[in-house]
Design a protein around this motif. Structure first.
Motif, short mmCIF file in Angstrom:
data_model
loop_
_atom_site.label_atom_id
_atom_site.label_comp_id
_atom_site.label_asym_id
_atom_site.label_seq_id
_atom_site.Cartn_x
_atom_site.Cartn_y
_atom_site.Cartn_z
N PRO A 306 -43.11 2.32 44.78
CA PRO A 306 -43.71 2.24 43.42
C PRO A 306 -42.48 1.97 42.27
O PRO A 306 -41.64 2.03 42.67
CB PRO A 306 -44.25 3.56 42.93
N ILE A 307 -43.33 1.50 41.12
CA ILE A 307 -42.20 1.18 40.13
C ILE A 307 -42.60 1.83 38.74
O ILE A 307 -43.89 2.21 38.46
CB ILE A 307 -42.26 -0.32 39.89
N PHE A 308 -41.76 2.31 37.90
CA PHE A 308 -42.04 3.27 36.65
C PHE A 308 -42.28 2.25 35.55
O PHE A 308 -41.63 1.51 35.29
CB PHE A 308 -41.25 4.30 36.57
N PHE A 309 -43.36 2.35 34.91
CA PHE A 309 -43.63 1.39 33.63
C PHE A 309 -43.73 2.62 32.61
O PHE A 309 -44.76 2.87 32.11
CB PHE A 309 -44.72 0.65 33.71
N PRO A 310 -42.49 2.63 31.85
CA PRO A 310 -42.56 3.82 30.82
C PRO A 310 -43.42 3.33 29.63
O PRO A 310 -44.16 4.16 28.93
CB PRO A 310 -41.24 3.83 30.44
N MET A 311 -43.37 2.23 29.13
CA MET A 311 -44.48 1.74 28.09
C MET A 311 -45.86 1.41 28.30
O MET A 311 -46.62 1.13 27.41
CB MET A 311 -43.71 0.43 27.26
N LEU A 330 -40.80 9.46 24.13
CA LEU A 330 -39.34 9.62 24.50
C LEU A 330 -38.48 8.96 23.45
O LEU A 330 -37.86 9.76 22.72
CB LEU A 330 -39.10 9.24 25.56
N THR A 331 -38.80 7.60 22.89
CA THR A 331 -37.92 6.86 22.36
C THR A 331 -37.85 7.44 20.75
O THR A 331 -37.01 7.83 20.09
CB THR A 331 -38.19 5.60 22.41
N TYR A 332 -39.19 7.37 20.16
CA TYR A 332 -39.50 7.90 19.19
C TYR A 332 -38.98 9.41 18.77
O TYR A 332 -38.37 9.82 17.71
CB TYR A 332 -40.70 7.76 18.61
N ASP A 344 -33.27 16.19 30.53
CA ASP A 344 -33.83 15.34 31.55
C ASP A 344 -35.26 15.01 31.44
O ASP A 344 -35.93 14.76 32.37
CB ASP A 344 -33.73 16.13 32.93
N ALA A 345 -35.57 14.97 30.11
CA ALA A 345 -36.79 14.66 29.46
C ALA A 345 -37.07 13.10 30.13
O ALA A 345 -36.25 12.18 29.90
CB ALA A 345 -37.07 14.78 28.19
N GLY A 346 -38.09 12.87 30.52
CA GLY A 346 -38.80 11.49 31.05
C GLY A 346 -38.10 10.94 32.48
O GLY A 346 -38.19 9.79 32.74
N LEU A 347 -37.18 11.64 32.92
CA LEU A 347 -36.55 11.49 34.37
C LEU A 347 -37.29 12.00 35.51
O LEU A 347 -36.75 11.63 36.63
CB LEU A 347 -35.15 11.81 34.38
N GLU A 348 -38.43 12.33 35.43
CA GLU A 348 -39.14 13.11 36.56
C GLU A 348 -39.87 11.87 37.70
O GLU A 348 -39.94 12.26 38.52
CB GLU A 348 -40.34 13.72 36.22
N PHE A 349 -39.79 10.81 37.16
CA PHE A 349 -40.41 9.45 37.83
C PHE A 349 -39.41 9.43 39.10
O PHE A 349 -39.59 8.92 40.19
CB PHE A 349 -40.43 8.27 36.98
N LEU A 350 -37.71 10.05 38.83
CA LEU A 350 -36.94 9.60 39.74
C LEU A 350 -37.42 10.29 41.27
O LEU A 350 -36.68 9.78 42.37
CB LEU A 350 -35.59 9.95 39.47
#
Length: 394
Positions: A306-311, A330-332, A344-350
């Motif tokens: 799979p590929i992660f699409f954050p937006m 995450l960005t805002y 490590d917020a947002g890195l669970e997709f790894l």
């Protein structure tokens, strides 16, 4: 609500209003998948229950709860919390009915409803997170200098102080009146007229009141970084509704010929209908070729890679039934305060994949660049519209 409830003139005017707001850049987002619509839904539920003659304690608590839900859906609606008190004063002044609640009772029930809803959300989502999003994040958004109403690339971001914000607010208010004087002054005339006549129309009272109460909040949202046209949606929705209803009332009262009334309102409705439908026809697209649809189909076909699409977090959720963090959130959040989130917020997709994809332009890429080494790779077939990167930990 209306002076002549059975008159088709108001039906034609209402349909014309709906076609008109599909054309205006500040209100057209109401017809898109957006949280503006549920905000208005809760607000109209509040008003309908508030105007019911069955003023039981339960009904009062319920209608004020819907008003709080309006604010929780979009914080721009915060000034509407004053509306029940203004309307209660107005109706008490112009009515002999005893069904209107006392001012202190109304305030106590409003506070009680607000506490109950805050406790419910706090239990489910966490009081600390709610505090961050309601206060720290909201207050952390920078303001622009407001040399134009809707912003331009040359505008600078202001210092984070109250004086700069006040200057910016005054500037954008003057720009707004210059641009939308044809909305501002008719609404001002309508509310002034309703306040001076002996038998005012209740709807023509609360509609412009809703407009003027929320207009400063809408202008503040527009003056902040990221503010766009739909920041004015709530103000303009009620402003346009006021103008269309007022015009319908004038036509009903001052045009004697019934056929002429129908011709005027019917012709307006048909013209707006044609313009709206022609504009809508140009927006019709084949969604089977959209980048989001192709990305979803790619993940379904390649579930092992799979590929992660954050937006576009819905792509991953619909394909894998797993909820991943939103790149926009995450960005805002970290833009307002660098240490607002865990490192490590947002890195669970790894745990599932080492690939991440951004659209054009690559929004939220900056957040992940600070935490990962992003190596550009060739986009696989079907993802030509996406920028795909291999992620390596720093």
């Amino acid at each position: 609500f209306f002076p002549q409830k059975k008159s088709p003139i108001f039906i034609y005017g209402g349909i014309s209003f709906l076609f008109f707001i599909t054309l205006d850049k500040t209100t057209k987002s109401l017809f898109q998948i957006h949280y503006d619509l549920p905000t208005l839904f809760y607000f109209f539920l509040f008003f309908l229950l508030f105007r019911t003659h069955r003023k039981s304690n339960f009904f009062l608590f319920l209608c004020l709860s819907f008003l709080w839900l309006t604010v929780w859906t979009k914080i721009t609606a915060l000034p509407w919390l004053f509306l029940p008190h203004i309307l209660n004063f107005f109706y008490s002044k112009n009515s002999t009915s005893s069904c209107n609640p006392k001012g202190i009772k109304l305030l106590l029930y409003q506070v009680f409803a607000g506490i109950i809803i805050a406790l419910i959300f706090g239990i489910f989502y966490g009081f600390k997170d709610i505090y961050f999003h309601l206060f720290e994040a909201t207050n952390g958004y920078p303001w622009r200098e407001c040399t134009s109403l809707f912003g331009n690339k040359e505008e600078i971001i202001l210092n984070h102080d109250i004086i700069s914000k006040l200057q910016s607010f005054v500037q954008i208010s003057l720009l707004y009146i210059k641009e939308y004087w044809w909305i501002f002054f008719p609404c001002l005339g309508t509310i002034t007229h309703q306040a001076t006549i002996s038998s005012p129309c209740s709807v023509l009272t609360w509609l412009p009141l809703s407009y003027f109460l929320i207009l400063p909040a809408c202008l503040s949202a527009l003056a902040k970084f990221g503010g766009v046209e739909n920041s004015l949606l709530f103000a303009h929705f009620f402003a346009y509704l006021t103008i269309f209803l007022q015009c319908s009332v004038l036509i009903e009262k001052h045009i004697a010929s019934y056929k002429l009334k129908q011709i005027v309102t019917g012709f307006t409705m048909i013209v707006l209908c044609i313009i709206s439908l022609r504009k809508s026809a140009t927006c019709i697209r084949n969604t089977s070729e959209s980048p989001q649809q192709l990305a979803f189909e790619y993940i379904v076909r390649n579930s092992e890679n799979p590929i992660f699409f954050p937006m576009s977090p819905l792509i991953n959720y619909l394909a894998t039934k797993e909820i991943l963090d939103s790149g926009e959130a995450l960005t805002y959040s970290t833009m307002m305060a660098k240490n607002a989130l865990p490192s490590d917020a947002g890195l669970e997709f790894l745990k599932k994949t080492k690939f991440i994809a951004f659209g054009n332009p690559p929004y939220s890429k900056s957040y992940f660049q600070e935490k990962l080494n992003l190596i550009k790779v060739d986009s696989p077939k079907g993802l030509e519209s996406w920028n795909v990167f291999l992620c390596e930990k720093l």
